[in-house]
Design a protein around this motif. Structure first.
Motif, mmCIF file in Angstrom:
data_model
loop_
_atom_site.group_PDB
_atom_site.id
_atom_site.type_symbol
_atom_site.label_atom_id
_atom_site.label_comp_id
_atom_site.label_asym_id
_atom_site.label_seq_id
_atom_site.Cartn_x
_atom_site.Cartn_y
_atom_site.Cartn_z
ATOM 1 N N ARG A 273 -8.473 8.834 -6.521
ATOM 2 C CA ARG A 273 -7.341 8.339 -5.947
ATOM 3 C C ARG A 273 -7.927 7.673 -4.495
ATOM 4 O O ARG A 273 -7.379 6.575 -4.376
ATOM 5 C CB ARG A 273 -6.486 9.258 -5.338
ATOM 6 C CG ARG A 273 -5.080 8.660 -4.682
ATOM 7 C CD ARG A 273 -4.217 9.781 -4.146
ATOM 8 N NE ARG A 273 -3.418 10.580 -5.314
ATOM 9 C CZ ARG A 273 -3.734 11.658 -5.808
ATOM 10 N NH1 ARG A 273 -4.722 12.245 -5.295
ATOM 11 N NH2 ARG A 273 -3.209 12.044 -6.832
ATOM 12 N N SER A 274 -8.771 8.419 -3.786
ATOM 13 C CA SER A 274 -9.415 7.777 -2.651
ATOM 14 C C SER A 274 -10.194 6.459 -2.603
ATOM 15 O O SER A 274 -9.938 5.457 -2.034
ATOM 16 C CB SER A 274 -10.026 8.701 -1.639
ATOM 17 O OG SER A 274 -9.427 9.886 -1.565
ATOM 18 N N THR B 78 -5.002 17.489 2.983
ATOM 19 C CA THR B 78 -4.058 16.562 3.064
ATOM 20 C C THR B 78 -3.407 16.902 4.240
ATOM 21 O O THR B 78 -3.537 17.962 5.025
ATOM 22 C CB THR B 78 -2.697 17.123 2.037
ATOM 23 O OG1 THR B 78 -2.369 18.377 1.962
ATOM 24 C CG2 THR B 78 -3.381 16.887 0.437
ATOM 25 N N THR C 15 -9.588 11.458 0.936
ATOM 26 C CA THR C 15 -8.285 11.170 1.431
ATOM 27 C C THR C 15 -8.073 9.590 1.432
ATOM 28 O O THR C 15 -7.118 9.293 2.039
ATOM 29 C CB THR C 15 -7.888 11.854 2.702
ATOM 30 O OG1 THR C 15 -9.082 11.764 3.559
ATOM 31 C CG2 THR C 15 -7.482 13.335 2.373
ATOM 32 N N THR D 30 -5.679 5.625 3.667
ATOM 33 C CA THR D 30 -4.162 5.547 3.914
ATOM 34 C C THR D 30 -3.586 7.042 4.259
ATOM 35 O O THR D 30 -3.147 7.270 5.143
ATOM 36 C CB THR D 30 -3.417 5.036 2.554
ATOM 37 O OG1 THR D 30 -3.816 3.686 2.233
ATOM 38 C CG2 THR D 30 -1.865 5.428 2.705
ATOM 39 N N THR D 31 -4.217 8.010 3.696
ATOM 40 C CA THR D 31 -3.743 9.626 3.834
ATOM 41 C C THR D 31 -4.943 9.688 4.886
ATOM 42 O O THR D 31 -4.386 10.615 5.896
ATOM 43 C CB THR D 31 -4.376 10.411 2.656
ATOM 44 O OG1 THR D 31 -3.414 9.952 1.391
ATOM 45 C CG2 THR D 31 -3.948 11.767 2.879
ATOM 46 N N ARG E 210 0.795 -1.066 -0.225
ATOM 47 C CA ARG E 210 -0.157 0.083 -0.061
ATOM 48 C C ARG E 210 0.976 1.228 -0.045
ATOM 49 O O ARG E 210 0.346 2.283 -0.507
ATOM 50 C CB ARG E 210 -1.000 -0.067 1.302
ATOM 51 C CG ARG E 210 -1.853 -1.179 1.179
ATOM 52 C CD ARG E 210 -2.917 -1.044 2.213
ATOM 53 N NE ARG E 210 -2.261 -0.823 3.497
ATOM 54 C CZ ARG E 210 -2.140 -2.150 4.240
ATOM 55 N NH1 ARG E 210 -1.939 -3.184 3.615
ATOM 56 N NH2 ARG E 210 -1.376 -1.768 5.300
ATOM 57 N N GLU E 211 2.044 1.318 0.591
ATOM 58 C CA GLU E 211 2.880 2.540 0.638
ATOM 59 C C GLU E 211 3.534 2.741 -0.890
ATOM 60 O O GLU E 211 3.513 3.742 -1.193
ATOM 61 C CB GLU E 211 3.999 2.341 1.548
ATOM 62 C CG GLU E 211 3.577 2.378 2.999
ATOM 63 C CD GLU E 211 2.788 3.788 3.353
ATOM 64 O OE1 GLU E 211 3.669 4.917 2.983
ATOM 65 O OE2 GLU E 211 1.918 3.963 3.817
ATOM 66 N N HIS F 162 0.584 4.232 -2.487
ATOM 67 C CA HIS F 162 0.448 5.383 -2.453
ATOM 68 C C HIS F 162 1.402 6.363 -2.967
ATOM 69 O O HIS F 162 1.204 7.479 -3.507
ATOM 70 C CB HIS F 162 0.458 5.676 -0.730
ATOM 71 C CG HIS F 162 0.287 6.999 -0.303
ATOM 72 N ND1 HIS F 162 -0.876 7.424 -0.114
ATOM 73 C CD2 HIS F 162 1.351 7.970 0.334
ATOM 74 C CE1 HIS F 162 -0.706 8.668 0.506
ATOM 75 N NE2 HIS F 162 0.665 9.037 0.845
ATOM 76 N N GLY G 111 0.463 9.177 -5.884
ATOM 77 C CA GLY G 111 0.904 10.488 -5.397
ATOM 78 C C GLY G 111 1.390 11.334 -6.382
ATOM 79 O O GLY G 111 1.590 12.460 -6.419
ATOM 80 N N ASP H 82 -7.846 3.517 -3.315
ATOM 81 C CA ASP H 82 -7.077 3.392 -2.182
ATOM 82 C C ASP H 82 -8.240 2.477 -1.193
ATOM 83 O O ASP H 82 -7.685 1.391 -0.641
ATOM 84 C CB ASP H 82 -6.645 4.569 -1.408
ATOM 85 C CG ASP H 82 -6.135 4.397 0.139
ATOM 86 O OD1 ASP H 82 -4.902 3.764 0.167
ATOM 87 O OD2 ASP H 82 -6.844 4.413 1.017
#
Length: 367
Positions: free
Chosen positions: A99-100, A247, A270, A273-274, A82-83, A86, A90, A103
């Protein structure tokens, strides 16, 4: 557990009545269902609700960036990476809802793969949240009637009141009518969607000083830097940064710059993850947090309650979880129910929800 395919499916479901607030008016939920497929047959789902008048996204832009940029970036990665995901997502600026949704669909697929609820994977603090209901623009009597019905039918006792029109002719009168009509046992807070100037907001808050408001949210534009700081310094209740603090970096800027004292987290913009990064930042800074709503349907509301219930900080306050009640229909096989003013996390793996194939076929717009 590798991602093999990503789908972006546009659909439209009418609202029972138009939703009106200072930054726009919405007549239908024109969303995009995002589905993440894995090589072992698991499918994770999430919803992307575009807000063109707030973040610049449309159904078309969500589909385009998901299919043309985001999907090629994540296909081949495992659900655990997941990182890496991300970081790859990004690289493309903007596109928060697209994006959300991707995720959150990955998190749903991960939960299904390991047979665990997403709320447990995130933190597992509790299994429910109190519900706050948003009251859009209308005449005072109609707004009081709607709030009364929400309390009687669903047990909701927290209300977010949309303001930002005419502070001294209508907005303050609406809030006063709600307080007088509902009594002191309900929580009220106001959201201006950046509709007032700082001086208008200051006068309006002074006029409502005796109404026991819980919060004030985005009363004036974040671009009005000095006047907003001036307003926040004299605001008698926590001032929530919403659209101005998408953010973690935005949160840092708004809080340290004196332009807000609380934060709204919306997983629709978000993801998980964010949002987790933002939560940890707020926790470290000692900020109050409200789980917000991006005019979500039932799938989006379940994403919000899954995240909000996972942490102590985000579960303290009522979350904005009831906008789906304004929709004429939805996509889930088992509709959500608000009981006793609470929404409970669904049992089962992932988000615990399934999409009704017939309803999706009926409402989708790409056939």
């Amino acid at each position: 557990m590798k991602i093999s395919r990503v789908e972006a499916i546009p659909y439209s479901i009418p609202y029972r009545k138009p939703l009106r607030f200072a930054s726009g008016e919405v007549h239908a939920a024109e969303h995009v269902l995002v589905r993440v497929h894995t090589d072992d047959g698991v499918v994770g789902v999430a919803d992307a609700p575009p807000r063109p008048f707030t973040y610049g996204e449309t159904q078309g832009s969500v589909i385009s960036v998901v299919e043309g940029i985001f999907a090629p970036a994540v296909v081949g990665l495992t659900l655990w990476e997941r990182e890496s995901m991300h970081g790859r997502l990004g690289r493309t600026v903007g596109n928060p809802a697209a994006r959300s949704a991707l995720d959150m669909a990955v998190w749903d697929a991960l939960g299904r793969s390991v047979d665990q609820p997403v709320s447990t994977l995130l933190g597992g603090w509790t299994d429910r949240m109190r519900v706050s209901h948003m009251l859009g623009f209308d005449e005072p009597a109609a707004m009081v009637a709607e709030a009364t019905r929400m309390r009687e039918v669903h047990g909701i006792t927290t209300f977010k009141v949309k303001v930002g029109r005419h502070p001294h002719q209508l907005d303050t009168a609406v809030v006063r009518a709600l307080r007088e009509g509902l009594g002191d046992d309900v929580e009220l807070y106001v959201d201006g969607n950046r509709g007032w100037s700082a001086s208008e907001a200051a006068q309006a808050m002074a006029e409502m000083a005796d109404l026991g408001l819980l919060f004030a949210e985005e009363l004036c534009p974040a671009d009005d830097v000095l006047s907003r700081r001036w307003l926040v310094q004299q605001c008698p209740v926590p001032f929530i940064a919403d659209e101005s603090a998408v953010t973690p970096a935005d949160v840092t800027r708004e809080i340290l710059g004196g332009s807000a004292t609380a934060v709204s987290i919306k997983v629709a913009r978000t993801g998980f993850t964010t949002s987790r990064r933002t939560h940890h930042l707020c926790e470290g800074l000692g900020l109050e947090v409200v789980m917000g709503n991006q005019i979500d349907g039932q799938l989006g509301s379940m994403c919000t309650v899954a995240f909000g219930s996972a942490f102590e900080l985000t579960s303290r306050r009522a979350g904005e979880l009831s906008n789906f009640l304004d929709m004429s229909d939805d996509l889930l096989t088992e509709p959500l129910e608000i009981r006793g003013g609470e929404l409970v996390v669904r049992p089962g793996a992932g988000l615990g929800v399934e999409i009704d194939a017939d309803k999706l076929e009926h409402y989708r717009q790409d056939r």
